[in-house]
Each structure stands twice: as structure tokens, then as C-alpha cells.
Motif scaffolding. Sequence first.
Motif, mmCIF file in Angstrom:
data_model
loop_
_atom_site.group_PDB
_atom_site.id
_atom_site.type_symbol
_atom_site.label_atom_id
_atom_site.label_comp_id
_atom_site.label_asym_id
_atom_site.label_seq_id
_atom_site.Cartn_x
_atom_site.Cartn_y
_atom_site.Cartn_z
ATOM 1 N N ALA A 11 38.434 -12.764 -54.347
ATOM 2 C CA ALA A 11 39.384 -12.507 -53.263
ATOM 3 C C ALA A 11 38.863 -13.087 -51.949
ATOM 4 O O ALA A 11 39.609 -13.718 -51.186
ATOM 5 C CB ALA A 11 39.633 -11.006 -53.129
ATOM 6 N N ALA A 12 37.569 -12.868 -51.676
ATOM 7 C CA ALA A 12 36.976 -13.407 -50.460
ATOM 8 C C ALA A 12 37.052 -14.929 -50.438
ATOM 9 O O ALA A 12 37.343 -15.543 -49.397
ATOM 10 C CB ALA A 12 35.526 -12.938 -50.344
ATOM 11 N N LEU A 49 30.135 -19.210 -50.354
ATOM 12 C CA LEU A 49 30.886 -18.299 -49.494
ATOM 13 C C LEU A 49 30.242 -18.172 -48.122
ATOM 14 O O LEU A 49 30.937 -18.159 -47.092
ATOM 15 C CB LEU A 49 31.003 -16.926 -50.161
ATOM 16 N N ASP A 50 28.925 -18.088 -48.095
ATOM 17 C CA ASP A 50 28.221 -18.009 -46.811
ATOM 18 C C ASP A 50 28.465 -19.271 -45.987
ATOM 19 O O ASP A 50 28.664 -19.206 -44.764
ATOM 20 C CB ASP A 50 26.727 -17.805 -47.031
ATOM 21 N N ALA A 51 28.449 -20.419 -46.648
ATOM 22 C CA ALA A 51 28.679 -21.680 -45.940
ATOM 23 C C ALA A 51 30.102 -21.755 -45.385
ATOM 24 O O ALA A 51 30.348 -22.415 -44.363
ATOM 25 C CB ALA A 51 28.421 -22.858 -46.878
ATOM 26 N N THR A 108 35.476 -10.699 -44.420
ATOM 27 C CA THR A 108 34.302 -9.838 -44.400
ATOM 28 C C THR A 108 34.278 -9.068 -45.711
ATOM 29 O O THR A 108 35.299 -8.502 -46.113
ATOM 30 C CB THR A 108 34.348 -8.844 -43.228
ATOM 31 N N LEU A 109 33.140 -9.067 -46.376
ATOM 32 C CA LEU A 109 32.999 -8.362 -47.654
ATOM 33 C C LEU A 109 31.959 -7.254 -47.503
ATOM 34 O O LEU A 109 30.862 -7.507 -46.981
ATOM 35 C CB LEU A 109 32.602 -9.331 -48.763
ATOM 36 N N LEU A 150 30.825 -25.196 -58.534
ATOM 37 C CA LEU A 150 29.650 -24.561 -57.933
ATOM 38 C C LEU A 150 28.352 -25.222 -58.398
ATOM 39 O O LEU A 150 27.262 -24.746 -58.077
ATOM 40 C CB LEU A 150 29.615 -23.071 -58.301
ATOM 41 N N GLY A 151 28.495 -26.312 -59.174
ATOM 42 C CA GLY A 151 27.311 -26.994 -59.686
ATOM 43 C C GLY A 151 26.709 -26.318 -60.898
ATOM 44 O O GLY A 151 25.555 -26.606 -61.264
#
Length: 392
Positions: free
Chosen positions: A16-17, A119-121, A28-29, A89-90
Motif C-alpha cells: 500500500a505504501a 521505499l526509503d529512496a 508514512t508507515l 527490486l533486483g
Amino acid sequence: MDGVLVIGGGPAGLMAAQAVLDAGQPATLVEAKPSIGRKFLMAGKSGLNLTKMQAMGPFLASYGLAEPRLRAALRAFGPAAVRDWADGLGQNTFTGSTGRLFPAVMKASPLLRAWLERLDAQGLTRHTRWRWQGWATDDALRFDTPEGHVTLRPHATVLALGGGSWARLGSDGTWRHHFAEQGLESVPFAASNAGLVVAWSPAMARHFGAPLKAVAFRSGDAVSRGEAILSARGLEGGGLYPLSAAIRNGKPLSIDLAPDRDLDTVRNRLARPRGKASMSNHLRKALGLSPVAIALLNEFARPLPTEADRLARLVKAVPVSHQGLRPLDEAISTVGGVPWTALDDGLMLIDKPGTFCAGEMIDWDAPTGGYLLSACFATGRLAGETAARWAG
């Protein structure tokens, strides 16, 4: 706060994020446990089965008479999409002989690590040890956090809080209390993909740990080929799990100990003279039954008939006496949770506009073999997309 708040750091919440971020909205998770994806990592300990690579028809049929909205979500993010997502995602994948899709490394941790890095990126904000405490009187969301009580008012919220099994990993089902406080409907949880409780006689103890192979399990109209393991507590294994719904609904369970032979063949083989051979030796020589299969036959059908037709019918359908499925927290998955009648087509709670649901907290059922994760991914994707549109 701006954007979308996702509560729950399992595969549905993470997907979902990702959908929110892909749509260009802030995300925000928050997760109650100290780390993200605990149940996901546990599922990957024996090889992470991401999905089942098969045509959409039989793939959807594995969900039974599933809600059309679940089917639509699975069509939109089905097996091929799951494979492409993992590859993106490699994380190289391969399809096993049964059609199940696995990461090449056969572990969940590298995939989860790559996913979180992505996700952080993209700008994901995430917090752990944030436990949701329900809604305040003004519909704000309340949390207990390491820094104390926090209240948030996001533009949209995705709840991905899991079902009612594996409480130690985060799926404790306590969110149903918060729903009840708001007058929101939920269905009590019940076990799925669970082992059986069997009160064995003392004679069965020497077979504990032994696999039961080359058999077919039947309950009602459901039939499953696969293995099971005898334990002190009962029967466990992939051969039984697809029958959970039928067993839960009270259908009798039987085991076909010779599924590759029809009744006439079994009858004819058992009709051969056995001379001075014991019944166990006769069953072994005539049908090749294993010691554990013969023990099960004796356990549930003793005294065995000597007449070939009656004995053959027992071999083809050994009636299993049991005390039901294992307790809820020992089940691989659960049914129950948010009913489909409480959700709109975008998985938004009709009585709580701006709040969306995803994953196993929705009342759907699926067997193991990749289907559980696929439905979590698909509903997470759909909830995230519609939440992003609502927030925008």
C-alpha cells in the motif's frame, strides 16, 4: 499530516505504501513491532513462496467463491505482476516444478531489505513500536509510541493490521476492539491452513514425526493430494491445509491411502490369498502401503474386515476422527475480519470515509502455495492506489 498513513508493516501495508508513493503522494508507515515484516520473514524461512505462476482462470479458482472485488484486485496485480515487481527490486526469481515462484536466494530478508531501500529512496517515513489505539472522538488516530502518546490526522489511512494468527509476530486481531468502539462491523476470526487435533491411542506414539505420503485427503467436495506429518498433537501438513474451510464447516474427513488405484484394482489386489501373512503384511504386499498408512487404517477402522470389498472401501476412504482444527494462533492464516459489505470498490470503509483496508484483516480465504501473499499484495496495491487518489 500530509498524504497517507499506513498502519501495519506486513506485505499488504508495504505494498500500500509503495502504491501511494508511486502515485506521487507522501506516505508514512507505522508498525507496532520493533521491526518491519516479521511475519513475512518467518514465511520465508523455508523458502519464500511469492505467488503461483499459472493462468488467471485456475489461479482465481484457488480462492474458491471469492468476492468479485478480490478477484478484480488479483487480476490487476496477479502472478506476472508479482514476478515483475520482485525482479524490479533486483531479486531474481525462479518458478519451481509446481509453478510456485521463489526468490533465487530462497530467503525473504534480501527481498525485504531491497524493498525497504526502494521505499526509503521514494521518501517513505516509517516508525516502529507505534501501536494503534483506535480513533479519538474527533476521528484522529491515536498511538502509543516510545516518545509517548501521538495523535495523527492524515488525509487518508490504510489499515493493514493482519488477521488473528501469529500474535507474537504482530497479527493479534486486537484491532477488532477499536472497530467495535466505533460501531464498525467485523467477523470473528477462525483458523485456516491449520493442522488437525487428533487424540491418538498410545499405539500411535512410535509413528510421531513420520510423514504420510502418496495419499489424498477428502472433506466434503474438497480433495487434496499432499503430505502430512503425524505428531503428538495430531496431523499437520500441506495436504490438509486446503481442506480447512470444509473441516471448519463440519464436513467429515477421510484419507484415500491408494489414490492412484481405483476401487476395483484395490479390491482385486486385496482379494488375493494371503495365506499365513498378517493383515499388515497383506496390505503392504498387495498395495505397498507404508507402516504409517497401515497404522492409520488400524487407528480409525479397527477391527479391519477380512472381506476384500469392505476392506478396499476403507483403504480408499479411511474415516478420520478428530477434534477440529488447531487453535487460532497456530494457524498459518485466518478467515474473518472486515466483511466485504463494509467496503466499497476501492476497499474504503463505507462508514469511515478516507479509511481503507488491506490484507488479511479483510474476510477472505486462500490456500498456501503463494495465494496468501498474492492476495495481500493485490489488496495492498488497490487500497494504496485509492487512498492516494482520496488524499490527492
